[in-house]
Design an enzyme around this catalytic site. Structure first.
Site, mmCIF file in Angstrom:
data_model
loop_
_atom_site.group_PDB
_atom_site.id
_atom_site.type_symbol
_atom_site.label_atom_id
_atom_site.label_comp_id
_atom_site.label_asym_id
_atom_site.label_seq_id
_atom_site.Cartn_x
_atom_site.Cartn_y
_atom_site.Cartn_z
ATOM 1 N N MET A 1 8.288 -2.508 12.015
ATOM 2 C CA MET A 1 8.085 -1.376 11.098
ATOM 3 C C MET A 1 6.693 -1.435 10.508
ATOM 4 O O MET A 1 6.186 -2.511 10.175
ATOM 5 C CB MET A 1 9.121 -1.411 9.987
ATOM 6 C CG MET A 1 10.471 -1.013 10.469
ATOM 7 S SD MET A 1 11.579 -0.739 9.085
ATOM 8 C CE MET A 1 13.065 -0.349 9.981
ATOM 9 N N MET B 1 0.837 -1.199 0.000
ATOM 10 C CA MET B 1 0.000 0.000 0.000
ATOM 11 C C MET B 1 0.875 1.253 0.000
ATOM 12 O O MET B 1 0.397 2.356 0.251
ATOM 13 C CB MET B 1 -0.943 0.007 1.203
ATOM 14 C CG MET B 1 -1.917 -1.175 1.164
ATOM 15 S SD MET B 1 -3.449 -0.882 2.040
ATOM 16 C CE MET B 1 -2.852 -0.639 3.695
ATOM 17 N N HIS C 1 9.064 -3.418 3.720
ATOM 18 C CA HIS C 1 8.671 -3.616 2.320
ATOM 19 C C HIS C 1 9.907 -3.931 1.460
ATOM 20 O O HIS C 1 9.878 -4.836 0.620
ATOM 21 C CB HIS C 1 8.034 -2.340 1.751
ATOM 22 C CG HIS C 1 6.763 -1.914 2.422
ATOM 23 N ND1 HIS C 1 6.674 -0.754 3.146
ATOM 24 C CD2 HIS C 1 5.534 -2.474 2.468
ATOM 25 C CE1 HIS C 1 5.441 -0.603 3.606
ATOM 26 N NE2 HIS C 1 4.727 -1.643 3.221
HETATM 27 P P1 AMP Z 1 1.318 -2.969 3.480
HETATM 28 O O1 AMP Z 1 1.908 -1.896 2.626
HETATM 29 O O2 AMP Z 1 1.214 -2.606 4.924
HETATM 30 O O3 AMP Z 1 0.052 -3.519 2.899
HETATM 31 O O4 AMP Z 1 2.350 -4.174 3.454
HETATM 32 C C1 AMP Z 1 2.795 -4.734 2.251
HETATM 33 C C2 AMP Z 1 3.598 -5.960 2.562
HETATM 34 O O5 AMP Z 1 4.703 -5.619 3.396
HETATM 35 C C3 AMP Z 1 2.793 -7.039 3.327
HETATM 36 O O6 AMP Z 1 3.134 -8.314 2.811
HETATM 37 C C4 AMP Z 1 3.283 -6.852 4.740
HETATM 38 O O7 AMP Z 1 3.209 -8.042 5.508
HETATM 39 C C5 AMP Z 1 4.725 -6.471 4.512
HETATM 40 N N1 AMP Z 1 5.277 -5.769 5.678
HETATM 41 C C6 AMP Z 1 4.774 -4.669 6.304
HETATM 42 N N2 AMP Z 1 5.531 -4.340 7.366
HETATM 43 C C7 AMP Z 1 6.536 -5.247 7.438
HETATM 44 C C8 AMP Z 1 7.644 -5.449 8.314
HETATM 45 N N3 AMP Z 1 7.884 -4.652 9.350
HETATM 46 N N4 AMP Z 1 8.465 -6.491 8.063
HETATM 47 C C9 AMP Z 1 8.240 -7.325 7.021
HETATM 48 N N5 AMP Z 1 7.224 -7.183 6.145
HETATM 49 C C10 AMP Z 1 6.370 -6.165 6.348
#
Ligand code: AMP
Length: 278
Positions: free
Chosen positions: A184, A30, A37
């Site tokens: 994070m 997102m 990410h």
């Molecule tokens: P989001 O942008 O929050 O939808 O996350 C996109 C992807 O990044 C998803 O697969 C999340 O699980 C992963 N993600 C978000 N935060 C972290 C983190 N701190 N460590 C590892 N992966 C993450």
């Protein structure tokens, strides 16, 4: 690196890469990218020869009282970061590109979507699986990387891939943390200075649980109660803390190696999630 807003161009560019025999890796996000990410992007880059990243704040996974409007966005910065990582293609669609007028189809993984985060966020996972399946159909990846921070999400996506016979390998990456242990998250920017400081208790409580398990504790209720106390003492409002099986996400009766301790906690208005595997 190409930046593309339209699904039809994504399909074209990816088809060309596939024609050259390249394996297609994909990381859906997102946006408002952080090291978590980027760690997934690096996994995709290692496993595939053509890497696609999507940046899309998906409206269907937000509840009516949630933070869709205020969700942080910084497309310019995201593009710079992804270019540095050597990403081949960035897909950043408008809302109407994904959900044109008349859009009416939703995908739901039953059971897994209505427990844990699904309880306080009804419809959330239905929005996630719907957009992820759409993105899979647009990008047509061979390998997709998800973070274990959203553990339930990864379990649900794997279930969908298996149930719908999608020819996609799902890979998960470990949780990337700040120096003080806080996982994070794009949402960490919502926290006040005090809340940010208090939020470190989440990882502290998870590490404490792991130590208790290593020390011989097997009763999940005892561990969960202690964790709740630790978190509440620092001003966190617990949505849930549970000890569950990694595959089924069902509560366990006794702790064992591989048990997943998961939590969701509010600090002020900000809802944070985290987990640890015993
Ligand atoms: P989001 O942008 O929050 O939808 O996350 C996109 C992807 O990044 C998803 O697969 C999340 O699980 C992963 N993600 C978000 N935060 C972290 C983190 N701190 N460590 C590892 N992966 C993450």
């Amino acid at each position: 690196m190409r930046f593309v807003k339209k699904a039809r161009y994504v399909k074209k560019i990816v088809a060309q890469a596939r024609k050259k025999g390249k394996i297609i890796g994909f990381v859906p996000t997102m946006g408002y990218l952080h090291e978590g990410h980027l760690s997934l992007v690096r996994i995709a880059r290692r496993k595939a020869q053509f890497t696609v990243v999507s940046l899309f704040v998906n409206p269907t996974q937000f509840g009516p009282q949630e933070d869709l409007q205020s969700y942080p966005r910084d497309l310019k910065r995201d593009k710079i970061l992804l270019k540095k990582e050597g990403v081949d293609l960035v897909f950043y669609p408008e809302r109407t590109e994904i959900y044109p007028e008349g859009y009416s189809t939703y995908v739901e993984v039953q059971g897994l979507s209505t427990i844990l985060c699904g309880v306080s966020r009804p419809g959330h996972f239905r929005g996630v699986t719907t957009v992820v399946l759409k993105l899979f159909n647009i990008v047509q990846p061979d390998i997709v990387v998800f973070g274990r921070k959203d553990f339930q999400q990864a379990v649900i996506i794997k279930r969908m891939v298996e149930d719908l016979d999608l020819n996609i390998k799902i890979v998960t990456g470990k949780i990337v943390r700040e120096k003080d242990g806080l996982a994070m998250s794009s949402r960490n920017t919502y926290l006040s200075e005090k809340e940010r400081e208090n939020a470190t208790v989440l990882y502290q409580s998870l590490v404490w649980a792991k130590k208790a398990y290593s020390g011989g504790v097997r009763d999940p209720h005892w561990v969960i109660d202690k964790m709740r106390d630790m978190i509440e003492n620092r001003g966190g409002k617990v949505d849930y803390v549970e000890a569950v099986d990694q595959k089924t996400l069902k509560p366990v009766k006794h702790l064992y190696k591989g048990t997943l301790i998961v939590l969701a906690v509010y600090f002020g208005k900000t809802r944070l999630i985290d987990n640890i595997v015993l």
